[in-house]
Motif scaffolding. Structure first.
Motif, mmCIF file in Angstrom:
data_model
loop_
_atom_site.group_PDB
_atom_site.id
_atom_site.type_symbol
_atom_site.label_atom_id
_atom_site.label_comp_id
_atom_site.label_asym_id
_atom_site.label_seq_id
_atom_site.Cartn_x
_atom_site.Cartn_y
_atom_site.Cartn_z
ATOM 1 N N LEU A 43 0.825 -1.206 0.000
ATOM 2 C CA LEU A 43 0.000 0.000 0.000
ATOM 3 C C LEU A 43 0.864 1.264 0.000
ATOM 4 O O LEU A 43 0.594 2.211 -0.745
ATOM 5 C CB LEU A 43 -0.921 -0.004 1.228
ATOM 6 N N VAL A 44 1.905 1.285 0.826
ATOM 7 C CA VAL A 44 2.787 2.448 0.880
ATOM 8 C C VAL A 44 3.488 2.656 -0.460
ATOM 9 O O VAL A 44 3.569 3.781 -0.980
ATOM 10 C CB VAL A 44 3.829 2.286 2.009
ATOM 11 N N ALA A 45 3.996 1.560 -1.042
ATOM 12 C CA ALA A 45 4.687 1.672 -2.331
ATOM 13 C C ALA A 45 3.752 2.185 -3.419
ATOM 14 O O ALA A 45 4.145 3.017 -4.246
ATOM 15 C CB ALA A 45 5.265 0.310 -2.719
ATOM 16 N N GLU A 46 2.509 1.735 -3.416
ATOM 17 C CA GLU A 46 1.571 2.150 -4.454
ATOM 18 C C GLU A 46 1.085 3.574 -4.234
ATOM 19 O O GLU A 46 0.852 4.307 -5.197
ATOM 20 C CB GLU A 46 0.384 1.190 -4.507
ATOM 21 N N LEU A 47 0.899 3.987 -2.988
ATOM 22 C CA LEU A 47 0.447 5.353 -2.708
ATOM 23 C C LEU A 47 1.484 6.382 -3.148
ATOM 24 O O LEU A 47 1.131 7.448 -3.670
ATOM 25 C CB LEU A 47 0.154 5.511 -1.215
ATOM 26 N N ILE A 48 2.769 6.084 -2.950
ATOM 27 C CA ILE A 48 3.833 7.016 -3.342
ATOM 28 C C ILE A 48 4.156 6.851 -4.823
ATOM 29 O O ILE A 48 4.290 7.820 -5.571
ATOM 30 C CB ILE A 48 5.084 6.789 -2.476
ATOM 31 N N GLY A 49 4.301 5.589 -5.256
ATOM 32 C CA GLY A 49 4.536 5.303 -6.658
ATOM 33 C C GLY A 49 5.982 5.479 -7.095
ATOM 34 O O GLY A 49 6.777 6.144 -6.420
ATOM 35 N N GLY A 50 6.320 4.858 -8.208
ATOM 36 C CA GLY A 50 7.641 4.988 -8.800
ATOM 37 C C GLY A 50 8.750 4.395 -7.949
ATOM 38 O O GLY A 50 8.516 3.627 -7.013
ATOM 39 N N GLY A 93 8.528 5.185 -4.263
ATOM 40 C CA GLY A 93 7.593 4.316 -3.567
ATOM 41 C C GLY A 93 8.204 2.977 -3.223
ATOM 42 O O GLY A 93 7.986 2.446 -2.128
ATOM 43 N N VAL A 94 8.991 2.429 -4.147
ATOM 44 C CA VAL A 94 9.668 1.163 -3.873
ATOM 45 C C VAL A 94 10.647 1.325 -2.711
ATOM 46 O O VAL A 94 10.712 0.483 -1.807
ATOM 47 C CB VAL A 94 10.413 0.658 -5.125
ATOM 48 N N ALA A 95 11.408 2.437 -2.718
ATOM 49 C CA ALA A 95 12.397 2.663 -1.666
ATOM 50 C C ALA A 95 11.732 2.863 -0.303
ATOM 51 O O ALA A 95 12.162 2.278 0.701
ATOM 52 C CB ALA A 95 13.256 3.883 -2.016
ATOM 53 N N VAL A 96 10.693 3.693 -0.260
ATOM 54 C CA VAL A 96 10.014 3.943 1.014
ATOM 55 C C VAL A 96 9.311 2.684 1.506
ATOM 56 O O VAL A 96 9.380 2.342 2.696
ATOM 57 C CB VAL A 96 9.010 5.103 0.861
ATOM 58 N N GLY A 97 8.636 1.989 0.600
ATOM 59 C CA GLY A 97 7.973 0.749 0.991
ATOM 60 C C GLY A 97 8.947 -0.288 1.510
ATOM 61 O O GLY A 97 8.669 -0.992 2.488
ATOM 62 N N THR A 98 10.113 -0.381 0.884
ATOM 63 C CA THR A 98 11.144 -1.321 1.329
ATOM 64 C C THR A 98 11.641 -0.966 2.723
ATOM 65 O O THR A 98 11.851 -1.844 3.564
ATOM 66 C CB THR A 98 12.317 -1.335 0.341
ATOM 67 N N THR A 99 11.826 0.339 2.984
ATOM 68 C CA THR A 99 12.277 0.774 4.308
ATOM 69 C C THR A 99 11.244 0.443 5.373
ATOM 70 O O THR A 99 11.586 -0.053 6.460
ATOM 71 C CB THR A 99 12.544 2.292 4.299
ATOM 72 N N VAL A 100 9.975 0.709 5.071
ATOM 73 C CA VAL A 100 8.904 0.391 6.015
ATOM 74 C C VAL A 100 8.837 -1.103 6.272
ATOM 75 O O VAL A 100 8.711 -1.557 7.413
ATOM 76 C CB VAL A 100 7.555 0.914 5.484
ATOM 77 N N LEU A 101 8.943 -1.891 5.203
ATOM 78 C CA LEU A 101 8.873 -3.344 5.336
ATOM 79 C C LEU A 101 10.030 -3.877 6.169
ATOM 80 O O LEU A 101 9.853 -4.779 6.998
ATOM 81 C CB LEU A 101 8.865 -4.002 3.963
ATOM 82 N N ALA A 102 11.230 -3.338 5.960
ATOM 83 C CA ALA A 102 12.390 -3.777 6.736
ATOM 84 C C ALA A 102 12.161 -3.548 8.227
ATOM 85 O O ALA A 102 12.497 -4.397 9.062
ATOM 86 C CB ALA A 102 13.650 -3.050 6.273
ATOM 87 N N GLY A 103 11.574 -2.394 8.569
ATOM 88 C CA GLY A 103 11.285 -2.115 9.971
ATOM 89 C C GLY A 103 10.233 -3.051 10.540
ATOM 90 O O GLY A 103 10.378 -3.575 11.656
ATOM 91 N N VAL A 104 9.166 -3.288 9.777
ATOM 92 C CA VAL A 104 8.105 -4.180 10.239
ATOM 93 C C VAL A 104 8.620 -5.606 10.412
ATOM 94 O O VAL A 104 8.316 -6.287 11.394
ATOM 95 C CB VAL A 104 6.915 -4.157 9.261
ATOM 96 N N LEU A 105 9.425 -6.071 9.446
ATOM 97 C CA LEU A 105 9.965 -7.424 9.533
ATOM 98 C C LEU A 105 10.896 -7.579 10.729
ATOM 99 O O LEU A 105 10.881 -8.623 11.404
ATOM 100 C CB LEU A 105 10.708 -7.772 8.240
#
Length: 214
Positions: free
Chosen positions: A100-107, A110-122
């Motif tokens: 959701l984060v990657a798609e909301l930001i896009g491009g 979005g991939v970079a921010v989503g990856t950072t969020v996912l790394a923290g959650v994991l």
């Protein structure tokens, strides 16, 4: 005294490595299938039915992966206990939030921010899973699985990049099998799933190596 003079030490070390690699392969396989099927469903079709089906697949995969971890570090037990279900729900939620984060930001951002969020959650989920499934005697060992979280998130970014930024496919010539003609097709998303599986194995292998060696 050298390890050669202590065969029991060498035997324990070898057993831990074998168990760790086997558990990492199992966890990576479960995670690759679960995340790959979920991702393929939600990317290919955005309907309510596919979203619910993908969420169910993702949750079952998270629960099975938690079972692999539990069976490796302690005992399988009842995976439907509330605190164990909670660990699986956190993992499932992490993957959904990532997309959701990657798609909301896009491009690429979005991939970079989503990856950072996912790394923290994991990382948080790995710590939670450790405290949920570990034996009480081993809970005093301090271990923050930042590297496994980063590795798994990096694999997820590769999976997302192949779906967003690449559009190619390779098809084999029609193969006649009796009364049926089969065409084997390889697309970029398949390569992304394979890359994700490799990173998942590296992440879980490091994780189990640290835990079983502690």
């Amino acid at each position: 005294m050298s390890v050669i003079r202590q065969p029991e030490v060498l035997g324990r070390t070898t057993r831990r490595r074998v168990v760790g690699i086997t558990a990492a392969l199992s966890a990576a396989a479960v995670e690759t299938v679960g995340v790959g099927l979920w991702f393929g469903l939600v990317v290919s079709s955005r309907t309510t039915s596919t979203a619910l089906a993908g969420l169910g697949v993702l949750f079952c995969g998270s629960l099975l992966r938690a079972g692999v971890f539990s069976a490796t570090v302690s005992d399988l037990g009842d995976l439907l206990e509330p605190h164990r279900l909670g660990a699986a729900i956190v993992l499932t939620t992490g993957w959904v939030v990532w997309l959701l984060v990657a798609e909301l930001i896009g491009g690429s951002v979005g991939v970079a921010v989503g990856t950072t969020v996912l790394a923290g959650v994991l990382t948080v989920q790995f710590i939670l899973e450790r405290y949920v499934f570990r034996l009480p005697a081993n809970r005093g060992v301090t271990y923050t699985p930042v590297v496994p979280g980063l590795l798994l998130a990096a694999g997820a970014s590769a999976l997302l990049a192949t779906a967003w930024f690449t559009d190619w496919g390779v098809s084999s010539p029609p193969l006649s099998l009796g009364f049926t003609t089969v065409v084997v097709q390889l697309i970029a998303l398949h390569v992304g799933v394979l890359v994700f599986g490799l990173f998942a194995f590296l992440a879980h292998q490091r994780r189990f190596q640290r835990i079983l060696g502690s």
